[in-house]
Design a protein around this motif. Structure first.
Motif, PDB file in Angstrom:
ATOM      1  N   TYR A  10       0.833  -1.202   0.000  1.00  0.00           N
ATOM      2  CA  TYR A  10       0.000   0.000   0.000  1.00  0.00           C
ATOM      3  C   TYR A  10       0.871   1.257   0.000  1.00  0.00           C
ATOM      4  CZ  TYR A  10      -3.613   3.354   1.137  1.00  0.00           C
ATOM      5  OH  TYR A  10      -4.460   4.428   1.105  1.00  0.00           O
ATOM      6  N   SER A  16       0.989   4.441  -2.675  1.00  0.00           N
ATOM      7  CA  SER A  16       0.687   5.755  -2.091  1.00  0.00           C
ATOM      8  C   SER A  16       1.832   6.725  -2.308  1.00  0.00           C
ATOM      9  CB  SER A  16       0.424   5.611  -0.591  1.00  0.00           C
ATOM     10  OG  SER A  16      -0.656   4.779  -0.345  1.00  0.00           O
ATOM     11  N   TYR A  17       2.476   6.642  -3.452  1.00  0.00           N
ATOM     12  CA  TYR A  17       3.679   7.434  -3.701  1.00  0.00           C
ATOM     13  C   TYR A  17       3.419   8.926  -3.778  1.00  0.00           C
ATOM     14  CZ  TYR A  17       2.017   7.289  -8.518  1.00  0.00           C
ATOM     15  OH  TYR A  17       1.258   7.381  -9.637  1.00  0.00           O
ATOM     16  N   ASN A  74       1.621  10.666  -1.658  1.00  0.00           N
ATOM     17  CA  ASN A  74       1.500  11.196  -0.302  1.00  0.00           C
ATOM     18  C   ASN A  74       2.675  10.676   0.528  1.00  0.00           C
ATOM     19  OD1 ASN A  74       0.716  12.117   2.173  1.00  0.00           O
ATOM     20  ND2 ASN A  74      -1.363  11.312   2.062  1.00  0.00           N
ATOM     21  N   LEU A 101       2.088  10.045   4.336  1.00  0.00           N
ATOM     22  CA  LEU A 101       1.417   8.768   4.588  1.00  0.00           C
ATOM     23  C   LEU A 101       2.391   7.610   4.408  1.00  0.00           C
ATOM     24  CD1 LEU A 101      -1.148   7.079   5.104  1.00  0.00           C
ATOM     25  CD2 LEU A 101      -1.546   7.147   2.624  1.00  0.00           C
ATOM     26  N   GLN A 102       3.233   7.678   3.372  1.00  0.00           N
ATOM     27  CA  GLN A 102       4.227   6.635   3.157  1.00  0.00           C
ATOM     28  C   GLN A 102       5.154   6.507   4.365  1.00  0.00           C
ATOM     29  OE1 GLN A 102       6.338   7.546  -0.501  1.00  0.00           O
ATOM     30  NE2 GLN A 102       5.703   5.583  -1.352  1.00  0.00           N
TER      31      GLN A 102
END
Length: 157
Positions: A73, A77-78, A80, A83-84
């Motif tokens: 995931y 999610s690259y 954001n 978030l990463q």
């Protein structure tokens, strides 16, 4: 973008967790033929050729699959990076829990069953976990570096 270096490190994390789930983690053999081994799904104490005690440890493989899923995931999610980075932190926590459980099983649960002075040998599965932990740390480092570069370029505008 998917071609960044952190994507490669996150993919190495996924592969390492696959190695952890597929191969034995630890084993111990005595001179009398008594043995014990740990995999991601079970802990087996072979007393003799006929007698054995098996304990299910499915939570190790569940945690390993969670780490691989969170890494996958994080790859997608690259866009954001914050978030990463948070997902990498969650992965670090879960892998630390896995290491703690392995230490508990190898030293406290089965380490004292027979030949307490012989610690046993760690196998391929543990090295897959260690590779995953290192790759996760490097991925988080490169994610944070990318975020700093983006913040710097935003200030220049």
């Amino acid at each position: 973008m998917l071609q960044r270096i952190q994507t490669i490190f996150l993919a190495i994390t996924i592969v390492g967790m696959g190695v952890f789930a597929s191969f034995p983690i630890w084993n111990k053999v005595s001179a009398t033929g008594e043995s014990a081994y740990l995999t991601a799904t079970k802990l087996v104490h072979q007393i003799n050729e006929v007698q054995s005690e098996t304990q299910s440890v499915y939570y190790l493989i569940i945690l390993a699959l969670l780490v691989a899923g969170v890494s996958a995931y994080a790859i997608i999610s690259y866009k954001n990076r914050i978030l990463q980075s948070a997902l990498c932190a969650v992965n670090s926590i879960m892998m630390t829990v896995i290491i703690g459980l392995i230490i508990y099983f190898t030293f406290y649960k089965t380490g004292k069953l027979f030949d307490p002075q012989v610690p046993g040998e760690y196998a391929t599965g543990l090295y897959g976990l260690v590779a995953s932990m290192l790759a996760n740390v490097f991925a988080n480092r490169f994610i944070r570096r990318d975020e700093r570069v983006v913040q710097k370029s935003s200030k220049l505008r």
